[in-house]
Design an enzyme around this catalytic site. Structure first.
Site, short mmCIF file in Angstrom:
data_model
loop_
_atom_site.label_atom_id
_atom_site.label_comp_id
_atom_site.label_asym_id
_atom_site.label_seq_id
_atom_site.Cartn_x
_atom_site.Cartn_y
_atom_site.Cartn_z
N TRP A 161 -13.99 13.00 4.29
CA TRP A 161 -13.09 12.14 5.72
C TRP A 161 -13.74 13.59 6.96
O TRP A 161 -12.95 14.80 6.53
CB TRP A 161 -12.14 11.81 4.81
CG TRP A 161 -11.25 11.45 6.11
CD1 TRP A 161 -11.82 10.11 7.21
CD2 TRP A 161 -9.94 11.38 6.14
NE1 TRP A 161 -10.30 9.90 8.09
CE2 TRP A 161 -9.45 10.70 7.25
CE3 TRP A 161 -9.00 12.01 6.01
CZ2 TRP A 161 -8.39 10.56 8.22
CZ3 TRP A 161 -7.40 11.92 6.52
CH2 TRP A 161 -7.45 11.70 7.77
N ASP A 218 -7.06 11.09 -2.73
CA ASP A 218 -6.75 10.27 -2.24
C ASP A 218 -7.59 9.52 -2.89
O ASP A 218 -8.52 8.94 -2.45
CB ASP A 218 -7.99 11.66 -0.87
CG ASP A 218 -7.48 10.45 0.82
OD1 ASP A 218 -6.88 9.90 0.37
OD2 ASP A 218 -8.04 11.27 1.62
N LYS A 253 -4.53 0.28 4.20
CA LYS A 253 -5.67 -0.65 3.97
C LYS A 253 -5.33 -1.75 3.78
O LYS A 253 -5.76 -2.82 3.94
CB LYS A 253 -7.04 -0.43 4.02
CG LYS A 253 -6.75 1.98 4.09
CD LYS A 253 -7.33 1.97 5.99
CE LYS A 253 -7.45 3.41 5.88
NZ LYS A 253 -7.99 3.58 7.34
#
Ligand code: LMR
Length: 396
Positions: free
Chosen positions: A130, A211, A246
């Site tokens: 990311w 993560d 999300k």
């Protein structure tokens, strides 16, 4: 004072959203930021969230501070989702959770914790990762390096390269792994590969930092936790950064968590007390509302069932768009085979489109893709698929 400063460049991902909003083209398509969109291209509030919020509005009696780690009941729900209710780590009192402002907040607190408590440690990131990972840890003062992860030529996990890379990392360093739905590639290890990675990291004395921002958006809530649980089974200590942006669609409520797993309850007490110091000197204590929504939904069987159906609908739509995109591209061009998308999971894929193609798509067709070629599959709809695929075929 400020006239001497140079302006900073726009953010690689969020800067794209700003540019997209300004684009007057009505046919514009945003495959940039990792936000779920439905078949109409909207990001609606989940029905389960709406119902939980109605209950909260009715019942809330105070806006006083929550403690530094946030509401304890929220922490219980987070750990049940991560490990599975009744897991030995929970029963043994070896995990504690701090509610953080989103998954990014969790990463920053983890970075601060590593900087102060493990000052010699480097954080190793997958190549690629990311775009914000290096920046978050740099801001916390921690050095980052990379280990091999993605085989771009074959659009697959470079498992042998990854294992060889992990073997070279000095004991005591931290290795960041994406729990599922790897961002930006969509390529995850298989359960057997997770077991091998976890065993190796335990043997080598490496600290996993997981993560975990997309639980439930790959294959399912339980299936997506296979990687994390492999590290639990291997007996690793852990730092876990998770996000409900999300899977609950709570993006702007900034709701995530940092969970620490230690070898013993005593070690946990030592680690967590220091982690609380990091929180206090950063944002003091977390926002309440988003965590209360998650707590309300996961504490009510009917709302939990409704949320799980809504989550499954998001997951199924994303996986459906992966197939439709590959099929539509196949019908339009034989210059490039996009069938690899169907084996990947989560919102993202490395499309293989180069910088010039990304630029042409934006300038000529108002199609927004991250500069690396990462696409957000959740930005595709049945309605925009034909236009999108025609444009990609034209720039190939
Ligand atoms: C993304 O990668 O697009 C998301 O995680 C959103 C963000 O903050 O970058």
């Amino acid at each position: 004072m400020f006239d001497r400063l140079n302006a900073a460049p726009p953010d690689a991902i969020l800067g794209l959203t700003e540019a997209f909003k300004k684009d007057p083209n009505p046919a514009k398509i945003n495959l940039g930021v990792g936000v779920y969109r439905d078949e109409k291209g909207a990001t609606p509030i989940l029905e389960s969230v709406k119902r939980a919020e109605a209950k909260l509005l009715d019942q809330e009696s105070t806006k006083t501070y929550v403690g530094i780690p946030g509401d304890a009941a929220y922490g219980v729900k987070v750990r049940d989702m991560l490990f599975g209710a009744g897991h030995e780590i929970i029963a043994g009192g070896r995990a504690a959770t701090a509610h953080t402002p989103g998954g990014t907040g969790a990463l920053r607190v983890a970075g601060d914790f590593i900087h102060t408590m493990l000052p010699e440690a480097t954080i190793w990131l997958s190549s690629p990762t990311w775009a914000n990972h290096p920046a978050v840890f740099k801001a916390a003062g921690v050095e980052t390096r990379t280990y091999p992860y993605y085989d771009a030529a074959n659009k697959a996990l470079d498992f042998d390269g990854m294992m060889a890379g992990l073997r070279e990392i000095p004991a005591g360093d931290v290795v960041l792994l994406h729990g599922c739905c790897h961002n930006p590639t969509g390529v995850d290890p298989s359960p057997a590969q997770w077991n091998a990675i976890a065993t190796l990291m335990k043997e080598r004395g490496l600290l996993p930092l997981i993560d975990f921002a997309y639980q439930g958006l790959g294959d399912g809530l339980e299936e997506d936790a296979a990687g994390l649980r492999a590290f639990c089974a291997a007996g690793c200590e852990l730092l876990i950064c998770n996000s409900f942006s999300k899977n609950f669609g709570l993006y702007n409520e900034r709701v995530g968590a940092l969970t620490v797993v230690a070898a013993t309850p005593e070690d946990l007490g030592k680690a967590f007390s220091n982690l609380k110091v990091c929180v206090r000197s950063n944002y003091s204590n977390p926002p309440f509302h988003g965590g209360a929504v998650v707590n309300e939904i996961l504490g009510d069987p009917e709302l939990t069932a409704l949320w799980q159906r809504e989550l499954a609908a998001m997951r199924d739509r994303i996986n459906g768009m992966r197939r439709l995109f590959a099929d539509t591209m196949r019908a339009k061009t034989d210059k490039m085979d996009f069938s690899f998308l169907t084996g990947e999971r989560g919102m993202f894929s490395m499309s293989g489109l180069g910088k010039d193609q990304v630029k042409a798509l934006r300038e000529q067709y108002s199609i927004y893709i991250v500069g690396s070629g990462r696409i957000n599959v959740a930005g595709m709809t049945e309605a925009n698929m034909d236009v999108l695929c025609s444009a990609i075929a034209a720039v190939l």
